[in-house]
Write an enzyme that holds these catalytic residues in place. Structure first.
Site, PDB file in Angstrom:
ATOM      1  N   ARG A 143      -2.210 -14.170   3.784  1.00 50.65           N
ATOM      2  CA  ARG A 143      -2.895 -13.487   4.893  1.00 50.65           C
ATOM      3  C   ARG A 143      -2.158 -13.752   6.209  1.00 50.65           C
ATOM      4  NH1 ARG A 143      -7.567 -10.422   3.862  1.00 50.65           N
ATOM      5  NH2 ARG A 143      -8.325 -10.853   5.962  1.00 50.65           N
ATOM      6  N   THR A 192      -5.406  -7.260  10.574  1.00 53.95           N
ATOM      7  CA  THR A 192      -5.665  -5.956   9.946  1.00 53.95           C
ATOM      8  C   THR A 192      -5.053  -4.816  10.758  1.00 53.95           C
ATOM      9  OG1 THR A 192      -7.776  -6.868   9.172  1.00 53.95           O
ATOM     10  CG2 THR A 192      -7.501  -4.481   9.036  1.00 53.95           C
ATOM     11  N   HIS A 237      -2.186  -5.466   1.463  1.00 50.17           N
ATOM     12  CA  HIS A 237      -3.527  -6.019   1.236  1.00 50.17           C
ATOM     13  C   HIS A 237      -3.389  -7.453   0.757  1.00 50.17           C
ATOM     14  CE1 HIS A 237      -7.435  -6.895  -0.502  1.00 50.17           C
ATOM     15  NE2 HIS A 237      -6.779  -7.327  -1.560  1.00 50.17           N
ATOM     16  N   PHE A 269     -15.311   4.039   7.229  1.00 53.40           N
ATOM     17  CA  PHE A 269     -13.949   4.423   6.852  1.00 53.40           C
ATOM     18  C   PHE A 269     -13.720   4.416   5.339  1.00 53.40           C
ATOM     19  CE2 PHE A 269     -13.936  -0.120   8.047  1.00 53.40           C
ATOM     20  CZ  PHE A 269     -13.465  -0.712   6.881  1.00 53.40           C
ATOM     21  N   LYS A 304       0.819  -1.215   0.000  1.00 54.41           N
ATOM     22  CA  LYS A 304       0.000   0.000   0.000  1.00 54.41           C
ATOM     23  C   LYS A 304       0.858   1.274   0.000  1.00 54.41           C
ATOM     24  CE  LYS A 304      -3.990  -2.159   2.293  1.00 54.41           C
ATOM     25  NZ  LYS A 304      -4.995  -2.039   3.390  1.00 54.41           N
ATOM     26  N   ARG A 339       2.424  -6.691   8.779  1.00 52.62           N
ATOM     27  CA  ARG A 339       1.703  -5.540   9.333  1.00 52.62           C
ATOM     28  C   ARG A 339       2.297  -5.142  10.683  1.00 52.62           C
ATOM     29  NH1 ARG A 339      -4.262  -7.400   7.178  1.00 52.62           N
ATOM     30  NH2 ARG A 339      -4.366  -6.005   5.380  1.00 52.62           N
ATOM     31  N   ASN A 350      -1.917   0.099   6.976  1.00 52.41           N
ATOM     32  CA  ASN A 350      -1.413  -1.196   7.423  1.00 52.41           C
ATOM     33  C   ASN A 350      -0.564  -1.928   6.380  1.00 52.41           C
ATOM     34  OD1 ASN A 350      -3.478  -1.860   5.738  1.00 52.41           O
ATOM     35  ND2 ASN A 350      -4.661  -3.027   7.226  1.00 52.41           N
TER      36      ASN A 350
HETATM   37  P1  ATP Z   1      -7.297  -5.824   3.147  1.00 61.46           P
HETATM   38  O1  ATP Z   1      -8.646  -6.054   2.506  1.00 61.46           O
HETATM   39  O2  ATP Z   1      -6.704  -4.468   2.839  1.00 61.46           O
HETATM   40  O3  ATP Z   1      -6.331  -6.951   2.896  1.00 61.46           O
HETATM   41  P2  ATP Z   1      -8.321  -6.835   5.633  1.00 61.46           P
HETATM   42  O4  ATP Z   1      -9.000  -7.863   4.783  1.00 61.46           O
HETATM   43  O5  ATP Z   1      -7.419  -7.312   6.730  1.00 61.46           O
HETATM   44  O6  ATP Z   1      -7.480  -5.832   4.738  1.00 61.46           O
HETATM   45  P3  ATP Z   1     -10.767  -5.324   5.644  1.00 61.46           P
HETATM   46  O7  ATP Z   1     -11.794  -5.481   6.701  1.00 61.46           O
HETATM   47  O8  ATP Z   1     -11.010  -5.936   4.306  1.00 61.46           O
HETATM   48  O9  ATP Z   1      -9.387  -5.860   6.260  1.00 61.46           O
HETATM   49  O10 ATP Z   1     -10.488  -3.762   5.487  1.00 61.46           O
HETATM   50  C1  ATP Z   1      -9.912  -3.253   4.316  1.00 61.46           C
HETATM   51  C2  ATP Z   1      -8.951  -2.154   4.683  1.00 61.46           C
HETATM   52  O11 ATP Z   1      -9.690  -1.064   5.224  1.00 61.46           O
HETATM   53  C3  ATP Z   1      -7.953  -2.493   5.785  1.00 61.46           C
HETATM   54  O12 ATP Z   1      -6.808  -3.166   5.307  1.00 61.46           O
HETATM   55  C4  ATP Z   1      -7.594  -1.138   6.319  1.00 61.46           C
HETATM   56  O13 ATP Z   1      -6.659  -0.463   5.479  1.00 61.46           O
HETATM   57  C5  ATP Z   1      -8.941  -0.421   6.257  1.00 61.46           C
HETATM   58  N1  ATP Z   1      -9.692  -0.547   7.494  1.00 61.46           N
HETATM   59  C6  ATP Z   1     -10.269  -1.657   8.016  1.00 61.46           C
HETATM   60  N2  ATP Z   1     -10.900  -1.416   9.171  1.00 61.46           N
HETATM   61  C7  ATP Z   1     -10.703  -0.088   9.412  1.00 61.46           C
HETATM   62  C8  ATP Z   1     -11.106   0.799  10.447  1.00 61.46           C
HETATM   63  N3  ATP Z   1     -11.833   0.379  11.486  1.00 61.46           N
HETATM   64  N4  ATP Z   1     -10.731   2.095  10.351  1.00 61.46           N
HETATM   65  C9  ATP Z   1      -9.995   2.539   9.298  1.00 61.46           C
HETATM   66  N5  ATP Z   1      -9.598   1.758   8.283  1.00 61.46           N
HETATM   67  C10 ATP Z   1      -9.942   0.468   8.336  1.00 61.46           C
HETATM   68 MG    MG Z   2     -10.165  -7.364   3.069  1.00 57.30          MG
END
Ligand code: ATP
Ligand code: MG
Length: 137
Positions: free
Chosen positions: A85, A91, A115, A57, A9, A102, A112
């Protein structure tokens, strides 16, 4: 063999950590099938994260993801989706295990560093969203 879609990212690319993260990807045994540096437009980030459109968000997340270049990756390994993952960690970097990307490169639940696709259907959509068939050989 399985393929997954990964992003280094903008926070990590801007902090000059992309090389360190790529090195960890290679050390972990993933084959880099395709790779491209791309500064996403806001619309491209919104399309990619469309599943999160209703989340509070979403606006901040798509701002962030279009704030600078990303490294877009197609990665291949046995059980690649789960293994990528696991290498990324939780996350929220504060909750991520020691030794995960991360934990080592993320700053906050939003910034973070990486992705990863979360399921085979998601990986298929995400790989196709960013790469053409000819690039995925
Ligand atoms: P990604 O899809 O990026 O691999 P993830 O699957 O671990 O991450 P998701 O729930 O899909 O988590 O969230 C997508 C992205 O949105 C996160 O990687 C993070 O950058 C952002 N994000 C998630 N939760 C929050 C939150 N509570 N506040 C701000 N940003 C968030
Ligand atoms: Mg995700």
């Amino acid at each position: 063999m399985e393929r997954t879609f990964a992003i280094i990212k903008p926070d990590a690319v801007t902090a000059a950590r992309a090389g360190a993260i790529l090195s960890r990807i290679e050390q972990a045994g993933f084959r880099v099938v395709a790779m491209r540096l791309q500064h996403l437009t806001r619309a491209q980030a919104e399309g990619f994260y469309a599943v999160h459109a209703a989340r509070p968000f979403f606006s901040s997340l798509t701002d962030f993801m279009s704030s600078g270049p990303c490294v877009l990756l197609a990665l291949e390994a046995p059980d690649a989706i789960k293994r990528w993952r696991a290498l990324m960690g939780a996350t929220d970097p504060a909750k991520a295990d020691a030794g995960t990307l991360r934990k080592d490169f993320g700053q906050s639940i939003e910034f973070n560093a990486t992705h990863g696709s979360d399921a085979p259907e998601t990986a298929a959509f995400e790989l196709g969203y960013f790469f053409r068939g000819l690039e995925l050989r």
